[in-house]
Design a protein around this motif. Structure first.
Motif, short mmCIF file in Angstrom:
data_model
loop_
_atom_site.label_atom_id
_atom_site.label_comp_id
_atom_site.label_asym_id
_atom_site.label_seq_id
_atom_site.Cartn_x
_atom_site.Cartn_y
_atom_site.Cartn_z
N ILE A 22 -31.32 94.64 -0.47
CA ILE A 22 -29.92 94.33 -0.76
C ILE A 22 -29.09 95.62 -0.82
O ILE A 22 -28.15 95.80 -0.05
CB ILE A 22 -29.78 93.53 -2.08
N ALA A 23 -29.46 96.52 -1.73
CA ALA A 23 -28.65 97.72 -1.95
C ALA A 23 -28.66 98.67 -0.76
O ALA A 23 -27.60 99.18 -0.37
CB ALA A 23 -29.12 98.44 -3.21
N MET A 24 -29.82 98.92 -0.19
CA MET A 24 -29.89 99.86 0.94
C MET A 24 -29.15 99.33 2.18
O MET A 24 -28.39 100.09 2.79
CB MET A 24 -31.34 100.19 1.28
N PRO A 25 -29.30 98.06 2.55
CA PRO A 25 -28.49 97.57 3.68
C PRO A 25 -26.99 97.64 3.40
O PRO A 25 -26.21 97.96 4.30
CB PRO A 25 -28.96 96.12 3.84
N LEU A 26 -26.59 97.35 2.15
CA LEU A 26 -25.17 97.47 1.82
C LEU A 26 -24.68 98.90 2.03
O LEU A 26 -23.57 99.12 2.52
CB LEU A 26 -24.91 97.05 0.37
N LYS A 27 -25.52 99.87 1.66
CA LYS A 27 -25.13 101.27 1.80
C LYS A 27 -25.05 101.69 3.26
O LYS A 27 -24.06 102.31 3.68
CB LYS A 27 -26.11 102.17 1.05
N TYR A 28 -26.07 101.38 4.03
CA TYR A 28 -26.16 101.92 5.38
C TYR A 28 -25.53 101.06 6.46
O TYR A 28 -25.15 101.56 7.50
CB TYR A 28 -27.61 102.24 5.73
N VAL A 36 -26.55 100.97 -4.65
CA VAL A 36 -27.73 101.84 -4.68
C VAL A 36 -27.77 102.59 -6.01
O VAL A 36 -28.84 102.74 -6.61
CB VAL A 36 -27.76 102.81 -3.49
N ARG A 37 -26.63 103.03 -6.48
CA ARG A 37 -26.59 103.73 -7.76
C ARG A 37 -27.01 102.81 -8.91
O ARG A 37 -27.81 103.19 -9.75
CB ARG A 37 -25.19 104.28 -8.03
N ILE A 38 -26.49 101.62 -8.92
CA ILE A 38 -26.75 100.69 -10.01
C ILE A 38 -28.20 100.19 -9.96
O ILE A 38 -28.95 100.31 -10.94
CB ILE A 38 -25.77 99.49 -9.94
N VAL A 39 -28.60 99.64 -8.83
CA VAL A 39 -29.95 99.10 -8.69
C VAL A 39 -30.98 100.22 -8.74
O VAL A 39 -32.05 100.07 -9.34
CB VAL A 39 -30.09 98.27 -7.39
N GLY A 40 -30.65 101.36 -8.15
CA GLY A 40 -31.57 102.50 -8.15
C GLY A 40 -31.87 103.01 -9.56
O GLY A 40 -33.01 103.34 -9.88
N MET A 41 -30.85 103.07 -10.40
CA MET A 41 -31.05 103.51 -11.78
C MET A 41 -31.94 102.51 -12.54
O MET A 41 -32.88 102.90 -13.23
CB MET A 41 -29.71 103.66 -12.50
#
Length: 93
Positions: A22-28, A36-41
């Protein structure tokens, strides 16, 4: 403690999947790096908690080095914590 570890393992696995799918596709793909910041943390905190709990449980549950190693490796493989919980920990707690 083992039941709590299973819950942390589930959450850690879900956070890894959310980060990767979810987060990585949204970023790239859509240039939205906020997730990525939120989910990554969240994933980072859960990963550290998972490894610390696995290390504590290694002594408490008298896991072999092989079992402990597999449990730790499972945390970095997508769907790994789910498989680990099913195969290695299903008969415990």
């Amino acid at each position: 403690m083992l039941k709590l570890f299973k819950i942390v393992a589930l959450l850690e696995g879900l956070s890894l999947l959310a980060l990767l799918f979810i987060a990585m596709p949204l970023k790239y793909m859509w240039q939205q790096p906020e997730m990525v910041r939120i989910v990554g943390m969240g994933h980072g905190v859960l990963f550290i908690l998972y490894i610390v709990m696995a290390t504590v449980l290694k002594g408490d549950e008298k896991w072999s080095l092989k079992t402990y190693g597999l449990i730790c490796i499972a945390s970095v493989i997508p769907f790994g914590t789910f498989v680990m919980e099913k195969k290695l920990l299903e008969n415990r707690a």
